[in-house]
Design an enzyme around this catalytic site. Structure first.
Site, mmCIF file in Angstrom:
data_model
loop_
_atom_site.group_PDB
_atom_site.id
_atom_site.type_symbol
_atom_site.label_atom_id
_atom_site.label_comp_id
_atom_site.label_asym_id
_atom_site.label_seq_id
_atom_site.Cartn_x
_atom_site.Cartn_y
_atom_site.Cartn_z
ATOM 1 N N GLN A 127 28.721 33.229 33.371
ATOM 2 C CA GLN A 127 29.517 32.113 32.843
ATOM 3 C C GLN A 127 30.286 31.481 33.999
ATOM 4 O O GLN A 127 31.138 32.128 34.604
ATOM 5 C CB GLN A 127 30.475 32.671 31.800
ATOM 6 C CG GLN A 127 31.328 31.643 31.117
ATOM 7 C CD GLN A 127 32.289 32.305 30.144
ATOM 8 O OE1 GLN A 127 32.018 33.374 29.616
ATOM 9 N NE2 GLN A 127 33.422 31.694 29.933
ATOM 10 N N GLY A 128 29.971 30.226 34.303
ATOM 11 C CA GLY A 128 30.625 29.524 35.418
ATOM 12 C C GLY A 128 31.642 28.532 34.906
ATOM 13 O O GLY A 128 31.418 27.315 34.940
ATOM 14 N N SER A 130 35.536 29.265 35.310
ATOM 15 C CA SER A 130 36.757 29.292 36.130
ATOM 16 C C SER A 130 36.498 28.812 37.554
ATOM 17 O O SER A 130 35.403 28.982 38.094
ATOM 18 C CB SER A 130 37.308 30.708 36.207
ATOM 19 O OG SER A 130 37.487 31.229 34.919
ATOM 20 N N SER A 162 31.463 36.834 36.101
ATOM 21 C CA SER A 162 31.017 38.219 35.862
ATOM 22 C C SER A 162 29.496 38.301 35.914
ATOM 23 O O SER A 162 28.808 37.484 35.298
ATOM 24 C CB SER A 162 31.467 38.702 34.483
ATOM 25 O OG SER A 162 32.847 38.609 34.372
ATOM 26 N N GLU A 245 33.362 34.802 22.961
ATOM 27 C CA GLU A 245 33.945 35.771 23.889
ATOM 28 C C GLU A 245 35.187 36.430 23.279
ATOM 29 O O GLU A 245 35.431 37.612 23.472
ATOM 30 C CB GLU A 245 34.329 35.034 25.186
ATOM 31 C CG GLU A 245 34.972 35.929 26.230
ATOM 32 C CD GLU A 245 35.061 35.253 27.599
ATOM 33 O OE1 GLU A 245 34.982 34.010 27.659
ATOM 34 O OE2 GLU A 245 35.206 35.984 28.593
ATOM 35 N N GLU A 378 48.864 35.826 27.437
ATOM 36 C CA GLU A 378 49.875 34.772 27.242
ATOM 37 C C GLU A 378 49.242 33.540 26.591
ATOM 38 O O GLU A 378 49.816 32.936 25.674
ATOM 39 C CB GLU A 378 50.510 34.360 28.590
ATOM 40 C CG GLU A 378 51.402 35.403 29.242
ATOM 41 C CD GLU A 378 50.616 36.509 29.950
ATOM 42 O OE1 GLU A 378 49.400 36.327 30.180
ATOM 43 O OE2 GLU A 378 51.198 37.556 30.263
HETATM 44 C C1 LIG Z 1 37.319 40.868 34.579
HETATM 45 C C2 LIG Z 1 37.282 39.373 34.591
HETATM 46 C C3 LIG Z 1 36.097 38.747 34.308
HETATM 47 C C4 LIG Z 1 36.044 37.364 34.322
HETATM 48 N N1 LIG Z 1 34.840 36.794 34.067
HETATM 49 C C5 LIG Z 1 34.731 35.461 34.135
HETATM 50 C C6 LIG Z 1 33.468 34.848 33.967
HETATM 51 O O1 LIG Z 1 32.450 35.510 33.772
HETATM 52 N N2 LIG Z 1 33.382 33.510 34.069
HETATM 53 C C7 LIG Z 1 34.468 32.730 34.288
HETATM 54 O O2 LIG Z 1 34.327 31.513 34.315
HETATM 55 N N3 LIG Z 1 35.693 33.275 34.461
HETATM 56 C C8 LIG Z 1 35.840 34.620 34.397
HETATM 57 N N4 LIG Z 1 37.060 35.204 34.595
HETATM 58 C C9 LIG Z 1 38.206 34.349 34.918
HETATM 59 C C10 LIG Z 1 39.243 34.279 33.804
HETATM 60 O O3 LIG Z 1 38.765 33.565 32.702
HETATM 61 C C11 LIG Z 1 40.497 33.655 34.422
HETATM 62 O O4 LIG Z 1 40.952 34.573 35.408
HETATM 63 C C12 LIG Z 1 41.572 33.441 33.371
HETATM 64 O O5 LIG Z 1 41.237 32.350 32.559
HETATM 65 C C13 LIG Z 1 42.972 33.274 33.975
HETATM 66 O O6 LIG Z 1 43.003 32.230 34.885
HETATM 67 P P1 LIG Z 1 43.636 32.399 36.356
HETATM 68 O O7 LIG Z 1 43.040 33.626 36.964
HETATM 69 O O8 LIG Z 1 43.454 31.081 37.060
HETATM 70 O O9 LIG Z 1 45.183 32.696 36.135
HETATM 71 P P2 LIG Z 1 46.351 31.627 36.009
HETATM 72 O O10 LIG Z 1 45.952 30.555 35.057
HETATM 73 O O11 LIG Z 1 46.756 31.207 37.383
HETATM 74 O O12 LIG Z 1 47.488 32.485 35.328
HETATM 75 C C14 LIG Z 1 48.372 33.345 36.045
HETATM 76 C C15 LIG Z 1 49.409 33.880 35.051
HETATM 77 O O13 LIG Z 1 50.166 32.796 34.482
HETATM 78 C C16 LIG Z 1 50.063 32.814 33.059
HETATM 79 N N5 LIG Z 1 49.972 31.444 32.534
HETATM 80 C C17 LIG Z 1 49.207 30.431 33.043
HETATM 81 N N6 LIG Z 1 49.361 29.321 32.280
HETATM 82 C C18 LIG Z 1 50.208 29.653 31.265
HETATM 83 C C19 LIG Z 1 50.742 28.947 30.153
HETATM 84 N N7 LIG Z 1 50.419 27.682 29.914
HETATM 85 N N8 LIG Z 1 51.594 29.618 29.321
HETATM 86 C C20 LIG Z 1 51.919 30.923 29.539
HETATM 87 N N9 LIG Z 1 51.452 31.656 30.601
HETATM 88 C C21 LIG Z 1 50.608 31.018 31.441
HETATM 89 C C22 LIG Z 1 48.756 33.542 32.757
HETATM 90 O O14 LIG Z 1 48.771 34.106 31.452
HETATM 91 C C23 LIG Z 1 48.765 34.614 33.848
HETATM 92 O O15 LIG Z 1 49.551 35.704 33.477
HETATM 93 C C24 LIG Z 1 37.179 36.583 34.608
HETATM 94 C C25 LIG Z 1 38.374 37.221 34.901
HETATM 95 C C26 LIG Z 1 38.439 38.601 34.903
HETATM 96 C C27 LIG Z 1 39.725 39.274 35.241
#
Ligand SMILES: Cc1cc2nc3c(=O)[nH]c(=O)nc-3n(C[C@H](O)[C@H](O)[C@H](O)COP(=O)(O)OP(=O)(O)OC[C@H]3O[C@@H](n4cnc5c(N)ncnc54)[C@H](O)[C@@H]3O)c2cc1C
Length: 398
Positions: A127-128, A130, A162, A245, A378
């Protein structure tokens, strides 16, 4: 969905249990510990093939595509697979759930015919969605797709994909109209991971695994026929993927957590340690186990309701995902504490096991992963507040 009587279910349970006794590879845990990528992929595909032959690989798909099992039967199937400690289809997780649900809900007939049978044959998807600075704020994604004749030319970077290292295909979100408000100018594509211009770089995790990857896209040509849903309406299609998901996947996971992980934990707590005492002799341990079992019962009921509901509420998938991921974290945290030194010396986890493998320290570290993908806890709480309870919306700027 067909209905199922109690007798049918008892017969089905006996059939699955017998199948498990004769088909689960003996000693697969030892054989899958410390193996390389090639052996892991080979084993996963062979196990998918076995499940498929029995009709157990995709019980949640519609009947015409090889599924059509009632929710009651699916629960029995997942319970027996967990009780008999069957390997997990971890490599096909995105293919069987995210990709299939999206294709079924929004794909063309041609896309479904091309990919659903191939997924059953072992086609692997990632899944692309993020990107750097576009995770929770997914609509801020910057990868572009520019139309050129019969194709779109894609440029950008994806993050945390992933399983991308082994993937044949990718569910890709890219911006097709940079001038539109940010949720409106996004399109949804099926991208062949072997296309020229796709580069995958694995990311090594704290557990030693390289479960997710960075994906760099440099002038990748994606045929226009691989667009899912109308151009610029990919945000709506992405909600199908995220719904799968956050909700559908949890039915199996909840049964595994209850009938696999939690059961082993109770068994481990009943064994005497080096000083002859058992963790279960401590009332604090029995209290915590009882509380966890109560939560597990609640989680399993939530999952069943969600999957059985033809028209789930707008926040139901988020409730299920939030409950599962936080309970997994609490259970593995307690397991690490209750099993003491044993947990800290068991630092090798068999591949093809799931998120509660019994290597509790690694499981605990891994459990933190679950509160992040598909929307962090969150974000799920915000969805529940806004869409479920009707509380005022957070400003989004899009
Ligand atoms: C094990 C794993 C597998 C994954 N697999 C995939 C995958 O296959 N494909 C893919 O596309 N992505 C994947 N991801 C990515 C995942 O979907 C993102 O990491 C996730 O959406 C969080 O985004 P971020 O890392 O940019 O964190 P950020 O958005 O930067 O968030 C950082 C912190 O701030 C908080 N925060 C941010 N905005 C808000 C808000 N508006 N209100 C309250 N709190 C907030 C978040 O909850 C978090 O605690 C994976 C991630 C993990 C850990």
């Amino acid at each position: 969905m067909p209905t199922t009587t109690r007798d049918d279910l008892a017969a089905f349970r006996a059939e699955v249990a017998e199948w498990c006794r004769t088909h689960i590879p003996a000693d697969w845990r030892r054989a899958q510990t410390g193996v390389g990528d090639e052996e892991f992929v080979r084993f996963q595909k062979a196990w998918l093939h076995e499940l498929r032959r029995a009709g157990f690989a995709v019980p949640h798909w519609p009947e015409e595509w090889g599924g059509g099992m009632s929710v009651a039967r699916q629960i029995v199937l997942y319970q027996e697979l967990a009780r008999h400690d069957a390997p997990r289809l971890v490599l096909s997780f995105v293919s069987l759930h995210h990709a299939a649900s999206t294709l079924l809900a929004a794909g063309t007939d041609e896309q479904r015919r091309r990919h659903l049978p191939a997924i059953l044959d072992g086609e692997i998807w990632c899944q692309g969605f993020s990107e750097p600075e576009a995770g929770s704020d997914l609509a801020a994604l910057k990868t572009t797709a520019r139309r050129e004749g019969d194709a779109f030319v894609v440029n950008g970077q994806k993050l945390w994909a992933s399983g991308a290292l082994h993937a044949d295909w990718c569910l890709l979100l890219a911006r097709t109209d940079p001038a539109a408000p940010k949720r409106r100018g996004i399109s949804y594509f099926l991208m062949d991971m072997r296309s020229p211009g796709v580069e995958v770089r694995p990311i090594r995790q704290a557990t030693g695994e390289a479960h997710f990857c960075e994906v760099f896209l440099d002038d990748v040509a994606v045929p226009a026929a691989n667009l899912v849903g109308p151009e610029n309406e990919g945000w709506r299609v992405a909600q199908e993927t995220l719904g799968a998901e956050r909700g559908m996947t949890m039915l199996e996971l909840a049964e595994r957590l209850g009938n696999g992980g939690f059961r082993w934990l109770v068994e481990q707590c009943a064994r005497p340690g080096p000083d002859g005492t058992r963790p279960l002799d401590d009332p604090l341990v029995t209290d915590r186990l009882a509380a966890l079992e109560t939560e597990l019962t609640g989680l399993r009921a939530l999952c069943t309701d969600f999957v059985a509901d033809d028209a789930p509420g707008p926040a139901d998938a988020s409730v299920v995902k939030l409950c599962y991921s936080e309970l997994l974290q609490r259970l593995t945290d307690f397991a690490t504490e209750a099993t003491g030194l044993t947990a800290h010396t068991e630092l090798r986890k068999p591949l093809s096991s799931g998120w509660e493998s019994g290597a509790w320290v690694l499981d605990f570290i891994g459990s933190w992963e679950w509160t992040i993908p598909g929307g962090t806890s969150e974000i799920q709480r915000s969805i529940i507040g806004e869409r479920g309870l009707g509380l005022p919306r957070e400003p989004t700027g899009g």
